[in-house]
Design a protein around this motif. Structure first.
Motif, short mmCIF file in Angstrom:
data_model
loop_
_atom_site.label_atom_id
_atom_site.label_comp_id
_atom_site.label_asym_id
_atom_site.label_seq_id
_atom_site.Cartn_x
_atom_site.Cartn_y
_atom_site.Cartn_z
N ARG A 104 0.82 -1.23 0.00
CA ARG A 104 0.00 0.00 0.00
C ARG A 104 0.85 1.27 0.00
O ARG A 104 1.74 1.40 -0.81
CB ARG A 104 -1.00 -0.01 1.16
N ASN A 159 -5.76 -1.79 12.02
CA ASN A 159 -6.19 -1.51 10.66
C ASN A 159 -7.67 -1.17 10.69
O ASN A 159 -8.30 -1.24 11.75
CB ASN A 159 -5.90 -2.69 9.71
N ASN A 160 -8.21 -0.81 9.54
CA ASN A 160 -9.60 -0.37 9.53
C ASN A 160 -10.56 -1.53 9.81
O ASN A 160 -11.62 -1.32 10.38
CB ASN A 160 -9.91 0.30 8.18
N ILE A 185 -20.72 -4.96 1.62
CA ILE A 185 -19.60 -5.18 0.72
C ILE A 185 -18.58 -6.20 1.23
O ILE A 185 -18.55 -6.53 2.41
CB ILE A 185 -18.85 -3.86 0.47
N VAL A 232 -21.63 2.35 4.87
CA VAL A 232 -20.34 1.81 4.42
C VAL A 232 -20.01 2.35 3.04
O VAL A 232 -20.86 2.34 2.15
CB VAL A 232 -20.38 0.26 4.36
N HIS A 233 -18.79 2.82 2.87
CA HIS A 233 -18.36 3.30 1.56
C HIS A 233 -18.20 2.09 0.64
O HIS A 233 -17.45 1.16 0.95
CB HIS A 233 -17.01 4.01 1.70
N ASP A 265 -18.22 3.75 7.84
CA ASP A 265 -16.93 3.14 7.48
C ASP A 265 -16.55 3.73 6.13
O ASP A 265 -17.11 3.35 5.10
CB ASP A 265 -17.06 1.61 7.40
N LEU A 266 -15.61 4.66 6.15
CA LEU A 266 -15.23 5.35 4.92
C LEU A 266 -14.20 4.59 4.10
O LEU A 266 -13.94 4.93 2.96
CB LEU A 266 -14.67 6.74 5.26
N GLY A 267 -13.59 3.57 4.69
CA GLY A 267 -12.60 2.79 3.94
C GLY A 267 -11.32 3.56 3.74
O GLY A 267 -10.40 3.51 4.56
N SER A 268 -11.29 4.33 2.66
CA SER A 268 -10.05 5.00 2.29
C SER A 268 -9.66 6.16 3.20
O SER A 268 -8.51 6.31 3.55
CB SER A 268 -10.16 5.48 0.86
N SER A 299 -8.78 3.75 6.93
CA SER A 299 -7.44 3.15 6.97
C SER A 299 -6.35 4.21 7.06
O SER A 299 -6.52 5.32 6.55
CB SER A 299 -7.18 2.35 5.70
N LYS A 302 -4.30 3.88 3.17
CA LYS A 302 -4.93 4.09 1.86
C LYS A 302 -4.70 5.55 1.47
O LYS A 302 -3.55 5.98 1.44
CB LYS A 302 -6.40 3.70 1.92
N ALA A 309 -2.97 1.22 9.62
CA ALA A 309 -3.63 1.57 10.87
C ALA A 309 -5.12 1.71 10.59
O ALA A 309 -5.53 1.86 9.44
CB ALA A 309 -3.10 2.89 11.43
N GLY A 399 -6.09 -0.17 -3.68
CA GLY A 399 -6.41 -0.25 -2.26
C GLY A 399 -7.90 -0.23 -2.00
O GLY A 399 -8.36 0.19 -0.96
C1 LIG Z 1 -10.17 -1.12 2.90
C2 LIG Z 1 -11.46 -1.09 3.61
C3 LIG Z 1 -11.59 -1.75 4.85
C4 LIG Z 1 -10.45 -2.51 5.47
O1 LIG Z 1 -9.43 -1.62 5.85
P1 LIG Z 1 -7.98 -2.21 6.26
O2 LIG Z 1 -7.24 -1.01 6.75
O3 LIG Z 1 -7.42 -2.82 5.03
O4 LIG Z 1 -8.22 -3.22 7.32
C5 LIG Z 1 -12.81 -1.69 5.49
N1 LIG Z 1 -13.85 -1.05 4.95
C6 LIG Z 1 -13.76 -0.40 3.76
C7 LIG Z 1 -14.98 0.30 3.21
C8 LIG Z 1 -12.56 -0.41 3.05
O5 LIG Z 1 -12.47 0.20 1.86
#
Ligand SMILES: *Cc1c(COP(=O)(O)O)cnc(C)c1O
Length: 470
Positions: A104, A159-160, A185, A232-233, A265-268, A299, A302, A309, A399
């Motif tokens: 990453r 991590n996320n 997702i 959730v994104h 949960d924005l993910g990135s 994350s 990302k 983290a 990512g």
């Molecule tokens: C990437 C992602 C995760 C997981 O995150 P990590 O840091 O890889 O554990 C969870 N939710 C979403 C929406 C993501 O895009």
């Protein structure tokens, strides 16, 4: 001794008798020197392995002499490979910026320097120097996220995936979480929202449909067991066409009315507006907080461009509860990550976006890449058998972010008169340093967007070596 073999070919038996004893071999000056450098056990293990290989080769008839010089060289090489690190740097020429398989986000120089400064000795990781008493490790990044994002409180975990799990476990164990069917997702590496929800002890309540979910769908699912509305994104895919989902403000108002929490949960986790670079699906984390989300997770490695983290930001009360969950202790991050994160976030606060490698790569123009691509193509084509041309192409963020959005780039497409692109790909991947590119229509494709400027030269050198190695 009777022998049916040709007199000139020594029999396997006589070759086996010529094999020196390990002690004799290890007393050779070259190996004594090696032993002084790396220690007895490794050299002994390497020597035994090489002698065993030799015995097997003799039995297979693939060697016809025993040379002590050759054995010594093989032991030196074997020792080197036994001591070599398994984790090694790779030149990423794929154009995928947050390439999960390649680690990453590369870290900023400032993040590396801060890690070195802090981790080589003791630090105030959990010690309040002002008061001379025990402190908390979250304070170091907490003040930065509150300045950068306007968050009341923040926490950092591994991590996320851990952040989402920990938040759901704290806020909704044994209770219900409402999620839109369009947001159930799966992210790479088997992170699935329904599974994480189940493991956290929360009960998933799906609402709406795959393509359309309205605020009224959430409203009618709310009951006395509901604790959280989860948004959730949809990081790695896109639903286009006849789609609808409520605005975050609308969900925040609904959550507030029913005394529930709104989690996203924005993910990135984008820190700044990247729409000028063509990235429009990633809204800054600060907007989610402004819209009224109580807890937002994302994350570190990302779009933020920091270390691996999981970051939780939001309102004080729910984050304080999450902090007190005993699982927080199991998922907490090391001082190395806190140092890297602190330095990276600090770069955002100073506006030094180009010091963060992932952001710099995102912001590179096709023209800037073309200048370097042209230079590299000429260097490659100057080697016997090679041709290299420039092509317009597309880089991706990777990512699991910004699906369907690409960045215009200039590619170098390489051919060799004798070697297939697949063979070329293999040679470069197995070289030192390893170079990872991609093969398309029997051309080896290099995207310099993800290559640091100073690595261009290394790529040119690797192509020089190809002809002498085939
Ligand atoms: C990437 C992602 C995760 C997981 O995150 P990590 O840091 O890889 O554990 C969870 N939710 C979403 C929406 C993501 O895009």
């Amino acid at each position: 001794m009777p022998s049916s073999q040709n007199d000139l070919e020594p029999s396997a038996g006589s070759l086996l008798r010529q094999i020196p004893a390990v002690d004799e071999l290890m007393s050779r000056p070259g190996l004594r020197e090696l032993e002084a450098r790396v220690g007895h056990p490794v050299v002994l293990e390497a020597s035994r392995k090489i002698l065993q290989d030799l015995r097997e080769k003799i039995s297979n008839g693939t060697v016809s002499s025993v040379s002590r010089e050759r054995l010594e060289k093989e032991i030196l090489r074997e020792t080197d490979s036994m001591l070599a690190f398994s984790l090694q740097p790779v030149i990423n020429a794929t154009g995928v910026i947050l390439h999960t398989n390649l680690g990453r986000a590369p870290l900023a120089a400032e993040a590396l320097a801060h890690m070195v400064r802090v981790a080589g000795g003791y630090s105030n990781l959990e010690y309040d120097l002002e008061r001379g008493e025990r402190g908390r490790r979250d304070v170091h990044t907490d003040r930065l996220f509150s300045r950068l994002l306007g968050a009341e409180r923040s926490l950092v975990v591994n991590n996320n995936a851990a952040a989402v799990f920990l938040a759901l476990n704290t806020l909704a164990e044994g209770a219900e979480v409402i999620v839109s069917r369009g947001e159930l997702i799966e992210i790479g590496g088997s992170f699935r929202i329904p599974d994480v929800c189940a493991k956290s002890g929360a009960i998933l309540r799906e609402v709406g449909t795959t393509n359309r979910t309205r605020a009224a769908d959430y409203a009618s699912a709310i009951n006395e067991h509901t604790r959280v509305l989860l948004r959730v994104h949809p990081s790695n895919f896109r639903i286009v066409g006849f789609t609808e989902r409520p605005g975050l403000e609308e969900l925040a108002a609904l959550a507030q009315k029913h005394n529930l929490l709104l989690m996203e949960d924005l993910g990135s986790g984008c820190m700044v507006d990247l729409s000028a670079c063509g990235i429009r699906d990633e809204l800054p984390v600060s907007l989610s907080l402004k819209a009224g989300a109580d807890v937002v997770t994302f994350s570190g490695d990302k779009l933020l461009g920091g270390p691996q983290a999981g970051i939780l930001v939001g309102k004080h009360e729910p984050l304080q509860r999450i902090r007190k969950n005993p699982l927080f202790r199991a998922l907490r991050v090391d001082k190395l990550m806190i140092a890297a994160l602190e330095a990276t976030v600090s770069l955002y606060l100073q506006g030094h976006l180009d010091s963060i490698p992932a952001l710099r790569m995102i912001r590179l123009s096709r023209e800037a890449i073309a200048v370097r691509a042209d230079r590299l193509a000429q260097a490659i084509a100057s080697n016997q058998g090679f041709s290299a041309t420039l092509r317009e192409g597309e880089s991706v963020i990777g990512g699991g972010s910004t699906p369907g959005q690409t960045l215009a780039t200039t590619l170098v497409a390489v051919r060799h008169s004798q070697l297939s692109a697949g063979k070329l790909e293999e040679m470069l991947r197995q070289g030192k340093p390893a170079i990872v590119g991609r093969v398309e229509q029997d051309e080896f494709i290099i995207d310099l967007r993800t290559v640091a400027d100073e690595q261009d030269e290394k790529i040119a050198q690797a192509f020089e070596k190809v002809n002498s190695h085939q």
